[in-house]
Design a protein around this motif. Structure first.
Motif, PDB file in Angstrom:
ATOM      1  N   ALA A 117      -4.468 -17.413  -3.686  1.00  0.00           N
ATOM      2  CA  ALA A 117      -4.028 -16.200  -4.373  1.00  0.00           C
ATOM      3  C   ALA A 117      -5.207 -15.338  -4.792  1.00  0.00           C
ATOM      4  N   ALA A 118      -6.287 -15.984  -5.266  1.00  0.00           N
ATOM      5  CA  ALA A 118      -7.459 -15.199  -5.650  1.00  0.00           C
ATOM      6  C   ALA A 118      -8.034 -14.472  -4.439  1.00  0.00           C
ATOM      7  N   SER A 176      -3.881 -16.652 -10.730  1.00  0.00           N
ATOM      8  CA  SER A 176      -5.223 -16.694 -10.146  1.00  0.00           C
ATOM      9  C   SER A 176      -5.580 -15.395  -9.463  1.00  0.00           C
ATOM     10  N   ALA A 177      -4.572 -14.637  -8.956  1.00  0.00           N
ATOM     11  CA  ALA A 177      -4.891 -13.311  -8.423  1.00  0.00           C
ATOM     12  C   ALA A 177      -5.419 -12.410  -9.538  1.00  0.00           C
ATOM     13  N   TYR A 214     -12.337 -11.310 -13.022  1.00  0.00           N
ATOM     14  CA  TYR A 214     -13.732 -11.698 -12.729  1.00  0.00           C
ATOM     15  C   TYR A 214     -14.500 -10.537 -12.127  1.00  0.00           C
ATOM     16  N   LEU A 215     -13.820  -9.827 -11.208  1.00  0.00           N
ATOM     17  CA  LEU A 215     -14.466  -8.668 -10.586  1.00  0.00           C
ATOM     18  C   LEU A 215     -14.731  -7.580 -11.610  1.00  0.00           C
ATOM     19  N   ALA A 216     -13.792  -7.405 -12.547  1.00  0.00           N
ATOM     20  CA  ALA A 216     -13.976  -6.377 -13.571  1.00  0.00           C
ATOM     21  C   ALA A 216     -15.124  -6.737 -14.497  1.00  0.00           C
ATOM     22  N   ALA A 250      -5.922 -11.521  -3.564  1.00  0.00           N
ATOM     23  CA  ALA A 250      -6.121 -10.351  -4.422  1.00  0.00           C
ATOM     24  C   ALA A 250      -7.326  -9.546  -3.951  1.00  0.00           C
ATOM     25  N   ILE A 251      -8.421 -10.257  -3.590  1.00  0.00           N
ATOM     26  CA  ILE A 251      -9.623  -9.552  -3.162  1.00  0.00           C
ATOM     27  C   ILE A 251      -9.399  -8.889  -1.808  1.00  0.00           C
ATOM     28  N   ALA A 303      -4.288 -21.527  -6.230  1.00  0.00           N
ATOM     29  CA  ALA A 303      -5.232 -20.689  -6.962  1.00  0.00           C
ATOM     30  C   ALA A 303      -6.225 -20.036  -6.004  1.00  0.00           C
ATOM     31  N   TRP A 322     -13.212   1.798  -6.817  1.00  0.00           N
ATOM     32  CA  TRP A 322     -13.581   0.739  -5.898  1.00  0.00           C
ATOM     33  C   TRP A 322     -13.160   1.140  -4.497  1.00  0.00           C
ATOM     34  N   THR A 352     -15.367 -14.921  -4.918  1.00  0.00           N
ATOM     35  CA  THR A 352     -14.005 -15.425  -4.756  1.00  0.00           C
ATOM     36  C   THR A 352     -13.827 -16.074  -3.389  1.00  0.00           C
ATOM     37  N   ALA A 409      -8.930 -13.381 -10.401  1.00  0.00           N
ATOM     38  CA  ALA A 409      -9.937 -12.865  -9.472  1.00  0.00           C
ATOM     39  C   ALA A 409     -10.303 -11.428  -9.818  1.00  0.00           C
ATOM     40  N   ILE A 410      -9.276 -10.624 -10.151  1.00  0.00           N
ATOM     41  CA  ILE A 410      -9.552  -9.220 -10.475  1.00  0.00           C
ATOM     42  C   ILE A 410     -10.279  -9.116 -11.809  1.00  0.00           C
TER      43      ILE A 410
END
Lengths: 201, 212
Positions: free
Chosen positions: A139-140, B151-152, B158-160, A143-144, A136, A157, A85, B155-156
């Motif tokens: 925001a991604a 998109s948040a 994708y991680l999952a 989130a990480i 996009a 995690w 990401t 991302a999660i």
């Protein structure tokens, strides 16, 4: 006696357009008025967005950290390309910054010719696409970064920020710069929409 | 002397006749401009077409965002080998990002439902400018919000799916299959909403820039 019909068009149009003060020197007979002011604002905002996007990409790309303790076999390091990401974030912010630099000439054209619709509409379309890409990516990455700060107990995690403090700080700073760029893009889109209005002549 | 006066009267009459002709021609030009304007009013139909497309895309966006929100909010999976004491269960609110996604999608679909009357007003009134500017401003804000939420969550998700070795994050999709499928599917509706918003902003701007 010959008559020449002289329809006084020039005076009426000038009267109809009002007494808007001209900003800067104008080569056209119209002048531009508030549209030129909007175009100048647009150019300045674009410069600000270039700075924000470039600093976001650069901060994330240089955010690697190696912990001071290491064993014989492992070295604890974290870098942006450990997380796909963050890779997406760096690439997307670089693309957005490049687009902004390339769109500066179009913005200058829109200042010189305030009544031209073509460059302004093109800038609007490309700005909307760049806004979506920027939001996009930011925001991604946010989130990480949130996950890295807080972890998640239900999915086991761990919060890696507790070990890699500097890396986390730089990544968070880069995400903030990315969101500043998002806000500037929103302003640019709204300003372009305002400048596209056709006045009643 | 009389000849001069006749000449004078004749020139005066000629002058008035020319003035009358001039006024007639001016009034003709004015009338033709008005008629031309009215004839050009027929080209308000492209604006009406744009407004109708805007309305339909808005309906599509409502369906997309509402569908995404409902699918995400209704995902839960309990694994079959749960014992009496240990339950392997996954819900959307185990991950705060998914909670954000659901909330954002509900907000955006509510905004879209509220903006449908404005869109209908734009269909009826072709030359409306201020409502279109208002729609552009709010559409841009809501698009930013929706893209951020979608998109948040992406991302999660994708991680999952993939996990991350360096951070020791385990890919939970390996265990919770149907949970994973549902959350991935709910993203599609949201991204359809994003594409719809792009189209909406563009339509409003093009409709603004047409001379009417």
């Amino acid at each position: 006696m010959s008559t020449s019909i002289d329809i006084p068009a020039a005076e009426s149009s000038a009267a109809a357009k009002g007494k808007a003060p001209l900003i800067g020197t104008s080569t056209t007979s119209h002048g531009g008025g508030y549209k030129k002011g909007i175009a100048i604002c647009d150019f300045l905002l674009r410069l600000g967005a270039v700075i924000a996007a470039l600093s976001a990409a650069a901060t994330m790309a240089t955010s690697d950290e190696t912990l001071p303790f290491f064993t014989q076999f492992f070295q604890f390091e974290a870098s942006y390309d450990d997380l796909p990401t963050f890779q997406f974030f760096v690439i997307a912010m670089a693309i957005v910054a490049g687009y902004l630099v390339l769109s500066l000439p179009f913005s200058v054209v829109a200042i010189i010719r305030p009544y031209a619709v073509g460059p302004r509409l093109l800038l609007l379309v490309l700005d909307i696409v760049a806004l979506t890409l920027n939001t996009a990516a930011a925001a991604a990455a946010a989130a990480i970064v949130y996950l890295a700060h807080n972890g998640n107990s239900s999915s086991n995690w761990l919060a890696i920020c507790q070990q890699f403090g500097d890396f986390c700080q730089k990544a968070s700073g880069a995400v903030v710069a990315g969101f500043v760029s998002v806000v500037v893009f929103m302003l640019l889109v709204v300003i372009s929409g305002l400048a596209l209005r056709k006045q009643k002549n | 002397m009389r000849g001069h006066s006749y000449k004078y009267v004749a020139t005066q009459v000629k002058f008035f006749i020319e003035k009358g002709k001039f006024l007639l021609i001016v009034s003709n030009i004015r009338m033709s401009i008005v008629e031309f304007g009215q004839a050009k009013g027929l080209t308000s139909t492209p604006n009406r077409g744009l407004a109708i497309v805007d309305f339909m895309v808005r309906l599509l966006a409502v369906a997309g965002t509402l569908g995404g929100a409902i699918v995400m909010a209704s995902t839960e999976e309990t694994l079959p080998f749960s014992t009496q004491f240990v339950r392997f269960r996954a819900e959307y609110d185990d991950l705060p990002t998914f909670t954000l996604f659901v909330v954002v999608n509900f907000i955006v679909s509510g905004y879209l439902l509220l903006s449908i009357p404005l869109s209908i007003f734009n269909i009826v009134r072709n030359t409306a400018k201020n409502t279109r500017i208002l729609l552009i401003i709010f559409d841009t804000a809501m698009m930013g919000l929706l893209t951020a939420g979608a998109s948040a969550a992406a991302a999660i998700v994708y991680l999952a799916h993939k996990g991350n070795d360096r951070a020791n994050w385990f890919a939970i999709c390996r265990q919770f299959n149907s949970f994973c499928e549902r959350i991935s599917g709910s993203l599609i509706g949201s991204f359809v909403g994003v594409a719809a918003f792009i189209l909406l902003i563009l339509l409003s701007a093009v409709a603004l820039s047409r001379r009417n």
